[in-house]
Design an enzyme around this catalytic site. Sequence first.
Site, PDB file in Angstrom:
ATOM      1  N   HIS A  34      -1.619   0.261   5.907  1.00  0.00           N
ATOM      2  CA  HIS A  34      -2.477   0.947   6.414  1.00  0.00           C
ATOM      3  C   HIS A  34      -1.437   2.411   6.818  1.00  0.00           C
ATOM      4  O   HIS A  34      -1.405   2.811   7.818  1.00  0.00           O
ATOM      5  CB  HIS A  34      -2.534  -0.130   7.608  1.00  0.00           C
ATOM      6  CG  HIS A  34      -3.740  -0.617   7.821  1.00  0.00           C
ATOM      7  ND1 HIS A  34      -4.645  -1.346   8.642  1.00  0.00           N
ATOM      8  CD2 HIS A  34      -4.382  -1.219   6.710  1.00  0.00           C
ATOM      9  CE1 HIS A  34      -5.447  -2.139   8.265  1.00  0.00           C
ATOM     10  NE2 HIS A  34      -4.774  -2.246   6.483  1.00  0.00           N
ATOM     11  N   TYR A  64     -11.440   6.511  19.484  1.00  0.00           N
ATOM     12  CA  TYR A  64     -12.870   6.231  18.622  1.00  0.00           C
ATOM     13  C   TYR A  64     -12.813   4.554  18.681  1.00  0.00           C
ATOM     14  O   TYR A  64     -13.162   4.009  17.382  1.00  0.00           O
ATOM     15  CB  TYR A  64     -12.572   6.708  17.033  1.00  0.00           C
ATOM     16  CG  TYR A  64     -13.292   8.196  17.117  1.00  0.00           C
ATOM     17  CD1 TYR A  64     -14.880   8.462  16.418  1.00  0.00           C
ATOM     18  CD2 TYR A  64     -13.024   9.199  17.015  1.00  0.00           C
ATOM     19  CE1 TYR A  64     -14.595   9.718  16.470  1.00  0.00           C
ATOM     20  CE2 TYR A  64     -12.359  10.189  17.264  1.00  0.00           C
ATOM     21  CZ  TYR A  64     -13.978  10.767  16.698  1.00  0.00           C
ATOM     22  OH  TYR A  64     -14.631  11.845  17.040  1.00  0.00           O
ATOM     23  N   TYR A  80      -9.627  -9.835  10.687  1.00  0.00           N
ATOM     24  CA  TYR A  80     -10.011 -10.832   9.158  1.00  0.00           C
ATOM     25  C   TYR A  80      -9.718 -12.358   9.698  1.00  0.00           C
ATOM     26  O   TYR A  80     -10.047 -13.579   8.404  1.00  0.00           O
ATOM     27  CB  TYR A  80      -8.491 -10.474   8.823  1.00  0.00           C
ATOM     28  CG  TYR A  80      -9.161  -9.587   7.605  1.00  0.00           C
ATOM     29  CD1 TYR A  80     -10.268  -9.487   6.824  1.00  0.00           C
ATOM     30  CD2 TYR A  80      -8.970  -7.962   8.089  1.00  0.00           C
ATOM     31  CE1 TYR A  80     -10.481  -8.363   5.620  1.00  0.00           C
ATOM     32  CE2 TYR A  80      -9.781  -6.743   7.119  1.00  0.00           C
ATOM     33  CZ  TYR A  80     -10.320  -6.908   5.921  1.00  0.00           C
ATOM     34  OH  TYR A  80     -10.703  -6.032   5.239  1.00  0.00           O
ATOM     35  N   GLN A 106       0.557  -1.216  -0.194  1.00  0.00           N
ATOM     36  CA  GLN A 106       0.107  -0.089   0.102  1.00  0.00           C
ATOM     37  C   GLN A 106       1.231   1.736  -0.070  1.00  0.00           C
ATOM     38  O   GLN A 106       0.227   2.176   0.346  1.00  0.00           O
ATOM     39  CB  GLN A 106      -0.814   0.110   1.242  1.00  0.00           C
ATOM     40  CG  GLN A 106      -2.247  -0.992   1.230  1.00  0.00           C
ATOM     41  CD  GLN A 106      -2.814  -1.197   2.820  1.00  0.00           C
ATOM     42  OE1 GLN A 106      -3.066  -0.117   2.746  1.00  0.00           O
ATOM     43  NE2 GLN A 106      -3.675  -2.488   3.361  1.00  0.00           N
ATOM     44  N   GLU A 129     -16.216   2.823   8.321  1.00  0.00           N
ATOM     45  CA  GLU A 129     -16.685   3.104   8.788  1.00  0.00           C
ATOM     46  C   GLU A 129     -16.772   5.031   8.348  1.00  0.00           C
ATOM     47  O   GLU A 129     -15.111   5.572   8.568  1.00  0.00           O
ATOM     48  CB  GLU A 129     -16.711   3.407  10.263  1.00  0.00           C
ATOM     49  CG  GLU A 129     -15.336   3.716  10.745  1.00  0.00           C
ATOM     50  CD  GLU A 129     -14.754   2.963  12.417  1.00  0.00           C
ATOM     51  OE1 GLU A 129     -15.199   2.090  13.351  1.00  0.00           O
ATOM     52  OE2 GLU A 129     -14.678   3.725  12.832  1.00  0.00           O
TER      53      GLU A 129
END
Length: 377
Positions: free
Chosen positions: A146, A248, A259, A79, A238
């Site tokens: 991430h 949060y 997962y 990523q 979300e």
Amino acid sequence: MIKTALTSLLLFFTTHSYSHDYPFVIEEITNLDQPWAMTFLPDGNFLVTEKPGKMFMMNQAGETLAEISGVPEVAYGGQGGLGDVVIHPDFNENKTVYISFAEEGENDTRGAAVVKATLNLSDEGGALTNLEYIWRQVPKVTGRGHYAHRMAFSEDGFLFISSGDRQKFDPAQDMTSNMGKIIRLNDDGSIPENNPFYGDGGVAAEVWSLGHRNPLGIDFDAEGKLWNIEMGPRGGDELNLVLKGKDYGYPTVSNGIHYNGSNIPNHDTRPEFEEPKEWWGDGNSIPVISPSSFVIYKGDLFNDWSGSGFVSGLSSQSIIRVEFDGNSAKEAERFDMGRRIRSVEEGPDGALWLLEDYPRRQDTSKGRLLKLTPHTH
């Protein structure tokens, strides 16, 4: 080399699983090599990043006006690579741009970083000068996932950066790390003294909110409220109203599950954590929408959409429109685009611009740049 625009291709899409014709026309502008983000300049041209490490200035016809030199070396893979690009609110005066990317560390580690630089344009091309590193994820860790590293400026001139948990879970709750957080900085990279954890010092002083997983889109609504879209675990994507100093909950709570199938308590079991205002999944859906960016529409070209949020989706291959009612939010419409969508951006005239992610399991790494304008009958 000049990238020429493709012949305009006007496509009137009908719904894939919805009951009405799409209220927009799609114009295919050009192809790019793994595009990740774009931002418009005051003159109507725009900067676009490609994940392998290149940045271009283009016009709205899809012609490359300049490849921008001086881009930092990126840690390309997974990523990671070249990420977001935004301009300073006073760009006309200072020509300052901000770029996020993944950078290499020692011993096979990596982390996100943000630089500010001056964008110099001439007849010969474009270059970044006066490059200054203003933020880094701490600590650098192994893996290539991430990073998040989306950016947005508030109306009062603060730079907000989304920082992913780097698939390490616990740093999202660890205030000795700035991973899994939303960061708030001054435009020069210094830390505002009214940040909620400023008195704690260290990287905690940067933190605006915590307990995030992979926040891949942030934007402000017309009232100045900050919202973020977050790729959650299995069945738990979300949308959050981001409030100063709030937690949060990740990885302590989530409306999804891990997962590997192991359970995570839902938000409503721990009222001390902030709940999402909208979420997708039931804990069994894998994947759900896989959000990749977020913009709140402020134009009037699409008359009925002013104030709506737009989420680009990867696995869902969609654009999702969100309606807001004060501090509440809900999905209003979903448009199946047939390709993984990496980014959605509002153009100067109110058109919506999309960057496609490179297709999975295909030999090409090209992603299209698309322009959406209202469908007029």
